[in-house]
Write an enzyme that holds these catalytic residues in place. Sequence first.
Site, PDB file in Angstrom:
ATOM      1  N   HIS C  96       0.858  -1.181   0.000  1.00  0.00           N
ATOM      2  CA  HIS C  96       0.000   0.000   0.000  1.00  0.00           C
ATOM      3  C   HIS C  96       0.891   1.226   0.000  1.00  0.00           C
ATOM      4  CE1 HIS C  96      -3.050   2.902   0.824  1.00  0.00           C
ATOM      5  NE2 HIS C  96      -2.690   3.119   2.061  1.00  0.00           N
ATOM      6  N   HIS C  98       0.959   5.755  -1.062  1.00  0.00           N
ATOM      7  CA  HIS C  98       0.242   6.949  -1.531  1.00  0.00           C
ATOM      8  C   HIS C  98       1.077   7.585  -2.642  1.00  0.00           C
ATOM      9  CE1 HIS C  98      -2.781   7.682   1.929  1.00  0.00           C
ATOM     10  NE2 HIS C  98      -2.340   6.455   2.023  1.00  0.00           N
ATOM     11  N   ASP C 121       1.340  -5.032 -20.955  1.00  0.00           N
ATOM     12  CA  ASP C 121       2.351  -6.003 -20.514  1.00  0.00           C
ATOM     13  C   ASP C 121       2.027  -6.528 -19.121  1.00  0.00           C
ATOM     14  OD1 ASP C 121       3.939  -5.924 -22.792  1.00  0.00           O
ATOM     15  OD2 ASP C 121       5.273  -4.377 -22.030  1.00  0.00           O
ATOM     16  N   HIS C 172      -8.702   7.387  -1.897  1.00  0.00           N
ATOM     17  CA  HIS C 172      -7.649   6.967  -0.994  1.00  0.00           C
ATOM     18  C   HIS C 172      -6.331   6.814  -1.770  1.00  0.00           C
ATOM     19  CE1 HIS C 172      -6.513   4.084   2.552  1.00  0.00           C
ATOM     20  NE2 HIS C 172      -5.542   4.875   2.214  1.00  0.00           N
ATOM     21  N   TYR C 230       9.202 -13.557 -22.798  1.00  0.00           N
ATOM     22  CA  TYR C 230       9.908 -12.452 -22.162  1.00  0.00           C
ATOM     23  C   TYR C 230      10.658 -13.012 -20.963  1.00  0.00           C
ATOM     24  CZ  TYR C 230      10.928  -7.936 -20.079  1.00  0.00           C
ATOM     25  OH  TYR C 230      11.571  -6.843 -19.564  1.00  0.00           O
TER      26      TYR C 230
END
Lengths: 233, 233, 233, 233
Positions: C96, C98, C121, C172, C230
């Site tokens: 998490h 910001h 991708d 948020h 890849y």
Amino acid sequence: MSKYIHIQQEAFEANMQLPKLNLVLFTFGNVSAADRSLGVFAIKPSGVPYEELSPEKMVIVDFDGKTVEGNLRPSSDTLTHAVLYKHWEKINGIVHTHSTYATAWAQSLRDIPLYGTTHADHLTSDVPCAAPMSDEMIKGDYEYETGFQIINALKEKNLSYTDVEMILVGNHAPFTWAKTAAKAVYNSAVLEQLAKMAFITESVHANVLRMKDALINKHFERKHGPNSYYGQE
Amino acid sequence: MSKYIHIQQEAFEANMQLPKLNLVLFTFGNVSAADRSLGVFAIKPSGVPYEELSPEKMVIVDFDGKTVEGNLRPSSDTLTHAVLYKHWEKINGIVHTHSTYATAWAQSLRDIPLYGTTHADHLTSDVPCAAPMSDEMIKGDYEYETGFQIINALKEKNLSYTDVEMILVGNHAPFTWAKTAAKAVYNSAVLEQLAKMAFITESVHANVLRMKDALINKHFERKHGPNSYYGQE
Amino acid sequence: MSKYIHIQQEAFEANMQLPKLNLVLFTFGNVSAADRSLGVFAIKPSGVPYEELSPEKMVIVDFDGKTVEGNLRPSSDTLTHAVLYKHWEKINGIVHTHSTYATAWAQSLRDIPLYGTTHADHLTSDVPCAAPMSDEMIKGDYEYETGFQIINALKEKNLSYTDVEMILVGNHAPFTWAKTAAKAVYNSAVLEQLAKMAFITESVHANVLRMKDALINKHFERKHGPNSYYGQE
Amino acid sequence: MSKYIHIQQEAFEANMQLPKLNLVLFTFGNVSAADRSLGVFAIKPSGVPYEELSPEKMVIVDFDGKTVEGNLRPSSDTLTHAVLYKHWEKINGIVHTHSTYATAWAQSLRDIPLYGTTHADHLTSDVPCAAPMSDEMIKGDYEYETGFQIINALKEKNLSYTDVEMILVGNHAPFTWAKTAAKAVYNSAVLEQLAKMAFITESVHANVLRMKDALINKHFERKHGPNSYYGQE
């Protein structure tokens, strides 16, 4: 040792500030430092990466743009510097960069409006943008004419080069100047910051107005007027 | 050793955070730290580059703005700090910067709308923008009046300085404050981040709405309410 | 030595990547790493600066959000992590932050449209933005409900958490997850980059269209399909 | 020691410039360097982090895209490089990145307009943006077709690959090339700067016009014409 080493040193140190202040990509910028008693200035050699510069590599040029000392070719913008030194007797340092935000404003052909005290601390007018040259001037002696384009743009706008130490050349990029090369570099960094803040200001408020005159004058005078009280002198 | 060395040290360390947090260009910012039992604060000297600062160079000033100790001239914004300390008894640190995004919002004369929890974690209102002063106030004791402009802007908006520790001064730049100088610097960095995110938010969605009250209150209380559960205390 | 040291080490290293990747200001972010055989995860303690972290400080929490080991209070977002681990059996890392651009999109309440192959991708849909919670959910067990808000947003959009490893929580900020904590951090950095590029794309072309399906599928499959080509495995 | 070590070294050094110039996030980019006398090029292995690269890890591939030497799988974009080398005989270096601003323009499907001399110093046309491929081409040999998409886009716009050393692939990202890998990297950095400045220019002036031809030609010729006077050669 060259008798020009003092301005070579000054020009070298000022040039090295450009990458530190994030004002140049690769070699897209140059600084010169003048000694008026000797009638010459030291300027960055053309296309040499900053990490390869040294004071000795700075080229010595007179105010007609003629190389006086040095094995390297001077900056391709040398004639613009020479014209400004020749006509503006009180300046001893000039900077040209393609710094991101100032150059974007130059590309937009707009003056940078005076929106706040950060701007007014340094000049009381918008940052002027000189119009692109006529096709004849471009095909003529281009860098030489760029110098006159700058001088004439200030004249037409009734601005003094001692009050306004920065300009955008339309479709091109900024030039700044000052009594010293170090101060001219400072002006380039300030201009880039003013350009960035004005871009954000207009994005946040499309119809924002210029700052009012009382505030413009107050801030300029507290830094530059006869009763200035900013700094230690 | 000065009997003020503890606040000089605190002010010095807080000032040195400004360039580290990318909140200042050159000397465009200052921090002060107060000791209320001694009735003074320590503040950055005017125009001195951050790399030349030391604790001893911090100037000691009383809450009327009179220099009590120090050979250097204090920041040109000293009277603004003094007014705020005098009227707001619970603060011991003040920061003034011209940080890019917060200053651009100040130039737009707009409050920064509360768009998300990052904002609500720190204050439950928009970041207020004080209107520019009247011409009389500007021509009077400018920095002194700036302090009152800040105090009055909060009053008019019914905001408490203990709840809202940051403001934009219209056409100028942000001020922040707190119980310590270090926390006031933290507030300046948070404000700059809120200003940047609000700019992008509005660019991505021109008609975006403020965050709803339930979410505002929840986030503020989890960090600051009596039952806060953020951090280790 | 704790029997959880392996996930403490993993969580510590992943947390330390957040400031290196410019995804956090101060302590505005947290990473956890789970061990499903032990039924617990290690998570950053709340409000502790990154420079003071060490593996031992990572708090051990079970999938109901109960602290199992550790003297520090776990991240205030711990219950959100716990809910996701409990309901999504194939993930072992959650992040998490910001981060600036992703948070600005979350504040705009918009999904991030799929405009290019950099996006495809990593996922074949827009980056979903979960609506803000109802006032009841907010006033209830907020962080716990945030977990369900994320789970339900994916369900409503018919997206699988194994295909789409990132979400914006409206008003948020972003959450990302993956089979490892390190991969979840990678997803947070990718999301921030997608958010920044989409912002610029829309600024440059106001009515730009999403990328067409054939190109979306091709790019996703060359990285993730059964015949992916890849990387080195 | 491999007989290809000279191009491995060149490709390695050029690849390592990408993170230094902030042109790549994680492994989102690759550089190759060709030796035409040997009919091969050295290219970055797929998905290997830059900090783990070494000259020996560069994979040697021929102009049909067949691996000639190396244990690692070459970049997933290898066939695009191969097609360009095969058809454009004068280039020896190719770069592909997902740099932020250039990729955002590619996502907008717009050419980058020529707004200033920074652009004209490098090319006299807008930076072309190739249309996305047809669904058939995408489902076919995708990377191979990407090469042809680039070649055909230049042809349709009457541009020469020796004059225009950069392109945006629509919905994807930029490719640049040059006589050397180092120069191709330089072109990628210039393109990113042009893309950023054009974005700001249009934001500051929504209806800005392209720069006029006389200025375009002057700036290109002073750097690249037969009488060029930029740099030291």
